[in-house]
Design an enzyme around this catalytic site. Structure first.
Site: not given
Length: 307
Positions: A26, A150, A175
């Site tokens: 980020g 991801s 996740y």
């Protein structure tokens, strides 16, 4: 035409908001966009870390236009306040949904509203934020939502009958499932934007295997120790720095030739130049996206302003 991360198009007319932009992919997304001339808004949970990131960008990119707004994606009040700040901007050309939990807790935890914490942080907060700032994106014309997925989406599955993992929690399931859900949200969002005639595009990306030990050191932002540097450099054949991982979302924000629903990732899967990539069948599935959407609306307590 190939995309060159070292020769970005001029972005002085763009305003981009990035969640979780005080560190990692980020931060480097923010820095690279600022270097291209964009006005960048860092939406971050920790004010001190956010200001350190702002200071670092101003130091490394003289004349950059960068600011921070508070945002805790697991707190609805914070999400709503951040949305109001973004709606008040003169324009908003892109929203990069980057914030998230990478290392989930060993045991199941919930947010203040009873939602499983990883899902709440990685998906629900972004769902609510996007719904609320969509009017600002619509005003800009040709705006973009960039969803950070991801590689973990390839290694798990999404259990719609147990989305909150009340019966089957493990950190890995939390996740990987959250990243499948994030990608499915991004693709379903684009389908609904197209169906509504919107000019906003939703693009999904993954940054490969990007590690802090292979990332340039920046005071207050990325300061890995010697042991971390050593360990991560042992994996150099299949990893890259987070600065290189940021090339993917940066392209998603700036490349005029991209279409809504595109999926980008590194050329060598875990590393390399940002290119079009194949997404998993599950995350691209219109059926899964249509079934997931009302579950996200309910869990985020946010009816989305799209049919």
């Amino acid at each position: 035409m190939s995309w060159n991360p070292a020769e970005l198009p001029d972005a002085h007319d763009r305003t981009v908001a990035i969640t979780g932009a005080n560190a990692g992919v980020g931060y480097f997304t923010a820095e690279q966009l600022a270097r291209a001339g964009a006005r960048v808004v860092l939406a971050c949970r920790d004010p001190e870390r956010a200001e350190a990131a702002v200071a670092a960008i101003r130091r490394r990119v003289p004349g950059s236009r960068v600011q921070a707004v508070p945002l805790d994606v697991a707190d609805r009040r914070s999400v709503d306040a951040a949305a109001e700040s973004l709606l008040a901007l003169d324009r908003l050309d892109a929203l990069v949904l980057n914030a998230g939990i990478v290392h989930p807790p060993r045991t199941r935890q919930t947010d203040a509203y009873g939602n499983e914490l990883v899902l709440a942080t990685n998906v629900l907060g972004h769902f609510r934020l996007t719904a609320r700032v969509l009017p600002a994106l619509e005003r800009a014309g040709d705006a973009r939502v960039v969803v950070l997925g991801s590689l973990a989406s390839r290694l798990g599955r999404l259990r719609l009958d147990d989305l909150q993992l009340e019966r089957s929690y493990t950190g890995w399931r939390a996740y990987s499932g959250s990243k499948i859900a994030a990608q499915a949200f991004g693709f379903e969002l684009d389908r609904r934007l197209r169906a509504s005639g919107s000019s906003v595009r939703s693009i999904v990306v993954h940054p490969g295997y990007s590690t802090s030990g292979r990332t340039p050191g920046i005071r207050g932002v990325n300061q890995p120790g010697r042991l971390k540097r050593f360990a991560d450099n042992l994996q150099a054949a299949w990893t890259q720095g987070k600065d290189a991982g940021a090339h993917v979302p940066v392209r998603a924000v700036l490349d005029p030739d991209l279409s809504g629903g595109d999926y980008l990732g590194p050329a060598l899967l875990t590393k390399g130049a940002p290119v079009h990539a194949p997404a998993t069948r599950a995350s691209r599935s219109p059926r899964l996206g249509a079934r997931l959407w009302p579950l996200l609306e309910s869990a985020a307590d946010e009816p989305f302003p799209l049919p």
